[in-house]
Design a protein around this motif. Structure first.
Motif, PDB file in Angstrom:
ATOM      1  N   MET A 171       0.852  -1.194   0.000  1.00 44.25           N
ATOM      2  CA  MET A 171       0.000   0.000   0.000  1.00 44.25           C
ATOM      3  C   MET A 171       0.894   1.252   0.000  1.00 44.25           C
ATOM      4  N   SER A 172       0.591   2.185  -0.894  1.00 50.19           N
ATOM      5  CA  SER A 172       1.429   3.373  -0.993  1.00 50.19           C
ATOM      6  C   SER A 172       1.133   4.331   0.153  1.00 50.19           C
ATOM      7  N   ASN A 173       2.128   5.146   0.450  1.00 47.82           N
ATOM      8  CA  ASN A 173       1.990   6.138   1.518  1.00 47.82           C
ATOM      9  C   ASN A 173       1.421   7.422   0.917  1.00 47.82           C
ATOM     10  N   PRO A 174       0.189   7.818   1.284  1.00 47.93           N
ATOM     11  CA  PRO A 174      -0.409   9.015   0.671  1.00 47.93           C
ATOM     12  C   PRO A 174       0.315  10.297   1.040  1.00 47.93           C
ATOM     13  N   ARG A 175       1.129  10.241   2.099  1.00 48.09           N
ATOM     14  CA  ARG A 175       1.840  11.451   2.499  1.00 48.09           C
ATOM     15  C   ARG A 175       3.061  11.712   1.637  1.00 48.09           C
ATOM     16  N   ARG A 176       3.592  10.658   1.005  1.00 53.73           N
ATOM     17  CA  ARG A 176       4.840  10.817   0.275  1.00 53.73           C
ATOM     18  C   ARG A 176       4.725  11.799  -0.878  1.00 53.73           C
ATOM     19  N   PRO A 177       3.683  11.716  -1.730  1.00 53.17           N
ATOM     20  CA  PRO A 177       3.586  12.710  -2.810  1.00 53.17           C
ATOM     21  C   PRO A 177       3.526  14.138  -2.298  1.00 53.17           C
ATOM     22  N   ARG A 178       2.805  14.344  -1.186  1.00 55.44           N
ATOM     23  CA  ARG A 178       2.727  15.704  -0.641  1.00 55.44           C
ATOM     24  C   ARG A 178       4.085  16.168  -0.157  1.00 55.44           C
ATOM     25  N   ARG A 179       4.845  15.265   0.502  1.00 58.86           N
ATOM     26  CA  ARG A 179       6.183  15.640   0.980  1.00 58.86           C
ATOM     27  C   ARG A 179       7.097  15.945  -0.198  1.00 58.86           C
ATOM     28  N   GLN A 180       7.010  15.141  -1.254  1.00 57.57           N
ATOM     29  CA  GLN A 180       7.837  15.376  -2.425  1.00 57.57           C
ATOM     30  C   GLN A 180       7.478  16.694  -3.100  1.00 57.57           C
ATOM     31  N   GLN A 181       6.172  16.971  -3.156  1.00 56.71           N
ATOM     32  CA  GLN A 181       5.741  18.226  -3.749  1.00 56.71           C
ATOM     33  C   GLN A 181       6.248  19.415  -2.945  1.00 56.71           C
ATOM     34  N   GLN A 182       6.179  19.339  -1.625  1.00 54.43           N
ATOM     35  CA  GLN A 182       6.661  20.424  -0.793  1.00 54.43           C
ATOM     36  C   GLN A 182       8.161  20.601  -0.930  1.00 54.43           C
ATOM     37  N   ARG A 183       8.908  19.485  -1.026  1.00 54.28           N
ATOM     38  CA  ARG A 183      10.360  19.591  -1.228  1.00 54.28           C
ATOM     39  C   ARG A 183      10.672  20.293  -2.544  1.00 54.28           C
ATOM     40  N   ALA A 184       9.888  19.976  -3.569  1.00 53.56           N
ATOM     41  CA  ALA A 184      10.107  20.621  -4.860  1.00 53.56           C
ATOM     42  C   ALA A 184       9.826  22.117  -4.775  1.00 53.56           C
ATOM     43  N   ILE A 185       8.738  22.479  -4.073  1.00 53.79           N
ATOM     44  CA  ILE A 185       8.412  23.898  -3.887  1.00 53.79           C
ATOM     45  C   ILE A 185       9.524  24.601  -3.121  1.00 53.79           C
ATOM     46  N   ASP A 186      10.012  23.955  -2.066  1.00 54.02           N
ATOM     47  CA  ASP A 186      11.074  24.548  -1.250  1.00 54.02           C
ATOM     48  C   ASP A 186      12.352  24.722  -2.058  1.00 54.02           C
ATOM     49  N   THR A 187      12.675  23.723  -2.884  1.00 54.84           N
ATOM     50  CA  THR A 187      13.892  23.800  -3.700  1.00 54.84           C
ATOM     51  C   THR A 187      13.801  24.959  -4.686  1.00 54.84           C
ATOM     52  N   ARG A 188      12.668  25.071  -5.347  1.00 54.57           N
ATOM     53  CA  ARG A 188      12.494  26.154  -6.322  1.00 54.57           C
ATOM     54  C   ARG A 188      12.611  27.522  -5.652  1.00 54.57           C
ATOM     55  N   GLN A 189      11.974  27.673  -4.488  1.00 52.62           N
ATOM     56  CA  GLN A 189      12.042  28.950  -3.793  1.00 52.62           C
ATOM     57  C   GLN A 189      13.458  29.232  -3.312  1.00 52.62           C
ATOM     58  N   ARG A 190      14.172  28.203  -2.877  1.00 52.24           N
ATOM     59  CA  ARG A 190      15.551  28.400  -2.427  1.00 52.24           C
ATOM     60  C   ARG A 190      16.429  28.883  -3.579  1.00 52.24           C
ATOM     61  N   ILE A 191      16.210  28.337  -4.762  1.00 50.85           N
ATOM     62  CA  ILE A 191      16.973  28.781  -5.927  1.00 50.85           C
ATOM     63  C   ILE A 191      16.671  30.249  -6.229  1.00 50.85           C
ATOM     64  N   LEU A 192      15.393  30.620  -6.172  1.00 53.39           N
ATOM     65  CA  LEU A 192      15.021  32.009  -6.447  1.00 53.39           C
ATOM     66  C   LEU A 192      15.591  32.962  -5.401  1.00 53.39           C
ATOM     67  N   ASP A 193      15.498  32.586  -4.122  1.00 54.13           N
ATOM     68  CA  ASP A 193      16.040  33.436  -3.059  1.00 54.13           C
ATOM     69  C   ASP A 193      17.548  33.596  -3.215  1.00 54.13           C
ATOM     70  N   THR A 194      18.210  32.497  -3.535  1.00 55.84           N
ATOM     71  CA  THR A 194      19.661  32.532  -3.724  1.00 55.84           C
ATOM     72  C   THR A 194      20.024  33.397  -4.918  1.00 55.84           C
ATOM     73  N   ALA A 195      19.285  33.236  -6.000  1.00 48.68           N
ATOM     74  CA  ALA A 195      19.555  34.031  -7.194  1.00 48.68           C
ATOM     75  C   ALA A 195      19.370  35.518  -6.913  1.00 48.68           C
ATOM     76  N   GLY A 196      18.320  35.858  -6.164  1.00 45.15           N
ATOM     77  CA  GLY A 196      18.110  37.259  -5.824  1.00 45.15           C
ATOM     78  C   GLY A 196      19.300  37.842  -5.087  1.00 45.15           C
ATOM     79  N   ALA A 197      19.816  37.114  -4.104  1.00 45.03           N
ATOM     80  CA  ALA A 197      20.970  37.590  -3.339  1.00 45.03           C
ATOM     81  C   ALA A 197      22.204  37.725  -4.225  1.00 45.03           C
ATOM     82  N   LEU A 198      22.440  36.742  -5.092  1.00 47.86           N
ATOM     83  CA  LEU A 198      23.618  36.781  -5.964  1.00 47.86           C
ATOM     84  C   LEU A 198      23.511  37.875  -7.014  1.00 47.86           C
ATOM     85  N   PHE A 199      22.310  38.078  -7.573  1.00 47.77           N
ATOM     86  CA  PHE A 199      22.148  39.130  -8.573  1.00 47.77           C
ATOM     87  C   PHE A 199      22.371  40.502  -7.968  1.00 47.77           C
TER      88      PHE A 199
END
Length: 244
Positions: free
Chosen positions: A1-29
């Protein structure tokens, strides 16, 4: 049986990664400029992988700059006011507060003045001028403007004055800590020139007004009253909030 929480955790990690890249880019620019920042610099500073970077931004650095430009200059925190010219002041004060604290917004301002910005990753100025025009048109309908005011020209000048004050303040001071004070003075001088005299004492030019409005927005719907307005008497409706 699959874990229904896993897709949500993966989605949140992806959101966090994207935002971290944007925040980092803002500081570097801001620190090293758009041209002086490589994709390798972004990947290293954001502590991500090349694969993860390109999953989020397949267009590379240009797509990162485009996302910063589109995601940062927002109307977040702006609320409907009894006086339309108060809203004209409020959005400028909110952005002044944010730009003194957010690398991404500082980066967006710098990027917006590149000569190739409109063709490469966009620029916010036409949208802000159009927004100012709508506000000033409504202010005229309500009888808040002096007769000589040219709405379209004034809308253009507001955006230009705001950007000029921020850029000069940062250049001379080497920091953004005085921006809110200077933008507050700019709006006071502007409204003294264009608003009908009886209205001027009712407009709030407080240096911390932008901070109060934006903080209330971030805190969510628990506090929906204007921090500069008294509580309405019982039985009277509270003025709505933008975005509701």
């Amino acid at each position: 049986m699959s874990n229904p929480r896993r897709p949500r955790r993966q989605q949140q990690r992806a959101i966090d990664t994207r935002q971290r890249i944007l925040d980092t880019a803002g500081a570097l620019f801001v620190m090293d400029s758009y041209e002086g920042t490589s994709i390798g610099d972004l990947i290293t500073a954001a502590q991500t992988s090349k694969g993860a970077f390109y999953r989020h931004f397949p267009g590379g650095k240009v797509e990162v700059a485009t996302a910063i430009m589109h995601n940062t200059l927002t109307m977040d925190g702006l609320r409907e006011q009894r006086i339309m010219l108060q809203e004209v002041v409020d959005i400028g004060m909110i952005l002044a507060h944010r730009i003194s604290h957010e690398n991404a917004l500082q980066a967006a301002l710098k990027l917006s003045f590149h000569s190739n910005a409109p063709e490469t990753y966009g620029t916010p100025w036409p949208d802000w001028i159009a927004f100012n025009t709508e506000q000033l048109t409504e202010a005229r309908r309500r009888g808040e403007l002096k007769n000589f005011v040219d709405v379209e020209e004034q809308a253009y000048q507001i955006a230009g004055n705001w950007a000029g004050v921020v850029l000069i303040s940062n250049t001379l001071d080497r920091h953004m800590r005085n921006v809110e004070t200077r933008i507050s003075r700019m709006y006071r001088n502007l409204m003294t020139a264009i608003a009908v005299p009886d209205l001027l004492p009712e407009i709030d030019f407080s240096v911390d007004r932008g901070r109060h409005l934006h903080t209330a927005f971030l805190d969510g719907p628990a506090d929906r009253t204007d921090p500069a307005e008294p509580e309405p008497p019982q039985g009277e409706p509270v003025v709505g909030t933008r975005g509701e």
